[in-house]
Design a protein around this motif. Sequence first.
Motif, short mmCIF file in Angstrom:
data_model
loop_
_atom_site.label_atom_id
_atom_site.label_comp_id
_atom_site.label_asym_id
_atom_site.label_seq_id
_atom_site.Cartn_x
_atom_site.Cartn_y
_atom_site.Cartn_z
N GLN A 19 -13.32 -0.61 112.20
CA GLN A 19 -13.89 -1.66 113.06
C GLN A 19 -14.56 -2.67 112.30
O GLN A 19 -15.38 -2.47 111.10
N ASN A 20 -14.55 -3.84 112.68
CA ASN A 20 -15.19 -5.00 111.91
C ASN A 20 -16.74 -5.19 112.16
O ASN A 20 -16.86 -4.66 113.27
N ALA A 21 -17.38 -6.17 111.94
CA ALA A 21 -18.82 -6.52 111.95
C ALA A 21 -18.91 -6.95 113.44
O ALA A 21 -19.94 -7.05 114.21
N ALA A 24 -14.48 -5.54 116.74
CA ALA A 24 -13.03 -5.53 116.74
C ALA A 24 -12.21 -4.49 115.87
O ALA A 24 -13.06 -4.26 114.83
N TRP A 25 -11.26 -3.94 116.20
CA TRP A 25 -10.59 -3.06 115.37
C TRP A 25 -9.29 -3.67 114.62
O TRP A 25 -8.70 -4.63 115.18
N GLN A 47 -5.42 -10.94 109.93
CA GLN A 47 -4.88 -9.89 110.66
C GLN A 47 -5.39 -9.79 111.97
O GLN A 47 -6.41 -10.45 112.17
N PRO A 48 -4.52 -9.29 112.78
CA PRO A 48 -4.84 -9.40 114.29
C PRO A 48 -5.99 -8.44 114.41
O PRO A 48 -6.33 -7.42 113.79
N GLU A 49 -6.89 -8.64 115.38
CA GLU A 49 -7.93 -7.96 115.80
C GLU A 49 -7.78 -7.30 117.35
O GLU A 49 -7.16 -7.97 118.15
N TRP A 50 -8.07 -6.03 117.33
CA TRP A 50 -7.73 -5.20 118.61
C TRP A 50 -8.92 -4.56 119.29
O TRP A 50 -9.98 -4.68 118.59
N LEU A 51 -9.00 -4.74 120.80
CA LEU A 51 -9.92 -4.16 121.31
C LEU A 51 -10.25 -2.64 121.25
O LEU A 51 -11.20 -2.17 121.31
N THR A 52 -8.96 -2.19 120.93
CA THR A 52 -9.34 -0.60 120.64
C THR A 52 -8.78 0.06 119.29
O THR A 52 -7.78 -0.86 118.89
N GLN A 53 -9.17 1.17 119.18
CA GLN A 53 -8.63 1.71 117.79
C GLN A 53 -6.97 2.18 117.82
O GLN A 53 -6.35 1.81 117.30
#
Length: 79
Positions: A19-21, A24-25, A47-53
């Motif tokens: 998870q970033n600051a 986002a995952w 990189q794409p950021e995602w809502l879930t792990q």
Amino acid sequence: MQRHVFEHRGYEIAVQPEQNAYGAWQAKVSVRHADSSVAEFRLETIQPEWLTQAEAVRDGIEWGTRFIDHKLEESHNPM
């Protein structure tokens, strides 16, 4: 976070979701051949950021399999 390891066509794909600051995952991905200790890493510039792990892990697996398939295709069809 848990490291996820998958096998594809004789290669190992290791995905580490983080998870970033901003919450986002993203997935850190490395690919190595089963006979090698040397790994190739996914570049972290964009990189794409995602809502879930789970989404980040899926993205890492998909990236790793495309990378391997492309690498094997290049080695079988040199220009």
